[in-house]
Design an enzyme around this catalytic site. Sequence first.
Site, PDB file in Angstrom:
ATOM      1  N   GLY A 154     -13.113  -4.475  -2.088  1.00 26.02           N
ATOM      2  CA  GLY A 154     -14.219  -3.803  -1.413  1.00 26.02           C
ATOM      3  C   GLY A 154     -15.533  -4.031  -2.115  1.00 26.02           C
ATOM      4  N   GLU A 161      -9.486   2.713   2.077  1.00 27.49           N
ATOM      5  CA  GLU A 161      -8.589   1.564   2.008  1.00 27.49           C
ATOM      6  C   GLU A 161      -7.467   1.724   3.023  1.00 27.49           C
ATOM      7  OE1 GLU A 161      -6.559  -1.113  -1.547  1.00 27.49           O
ATOM      8  OE2 GLU A 161      -7.590   0.764  -2.016  1.00 27.49           O
ATOM      9  N   ASN A 183       0.828  -1.198   0.000  1.00 28.04           N
ATOM     10  CA  ASN A 183       0.000   0.000   0.000  1.00 28.04           C
ATOM     11  C   ASN A 183       0.863   1.250   0.000  1.00 28.04           C
ATOM     12  OD1 ASN A 183      -2.542  -1.130  -0.198  1.00 28.04           O
ATOM     13  ND2 ASN A 183      -2.871  -1.225   2.009  1.00 28.04           N
TER      14      ASN A 183
END
Length: 271
Positions: free
Chosen positions: A212, A200, A65
């Site tokens: 999601g 997120e 991420n």
Amino acid sequence: MRVPFIKMHGLGNDFVVLDARDRDVPMMTNRLAAALADRKTGIGCDQLILLEPSDRADVRMRIFNADGSEVEACGNATRAIGLLLGKPAAIETLGGMLATNPVDAGVAVDMGEPRFDWDSIPLAYPLDTLAMPVGWDGLESPGAVNVGNPHVVFFVPDTAATALEQLGPLIEHDPLFPARINVNVATIVSRDEIRLRVWERGVGETRACGTGACATAVAAMRRGLVDRGTVTVRLPGGPLQIAWGADNRITMTGPATESFRGTFDPADYDA
């Protein structure tokens, strides 16, 4: 040594892809991933994707991420890698094995089976994940589901009226979620359509989130809010088709796009 990269996106959820299957790339660290993802001083992305050889699949996909944390799954990135591979493929991830297949609408991904047990999310203590008796400033009774990574789903009258930029980080870091959590706020439009916004973990609010969309569709089907089968999930970046089959497996179908290619010098990043 300059390192090649590919910039891709799925409905605006964007990725920097490094292909280490047949070339050397720098050892990926959380710090380097965050530096490359920085939109002001790096290349800029929601997730950095590292492709490695796999002895169990066509490729191993590692996902970092924007904050540098390594995570288990990313549905939009899986479609992007499916597009890059250009053929039916098996992809190994920390969240399990995924299968991709190019189709007219983009790429279809077999996301596997959802998990609902509290310790599979994971939660800090046992709760019924169909509608948990918890809430945060008006967001109440979420469903929880793990679709390779953990999600909570709140059903609200109007997603636009939710202060997701304030509530998202509060919920993401709540002690109830020891691995942190992805936060979804959804509005049921019809028996086969859902509108969705996603906070997120490690990224913030994103234009699209494939896992999601899968988690939200499954949570809505579990509650009987939409029909079991295929639904359209509309995110700010565009729509995804999510099917939850009688075999308990989720299929996500949608587009992916290559934006551009370039190179970077690892020496430019003190990581």
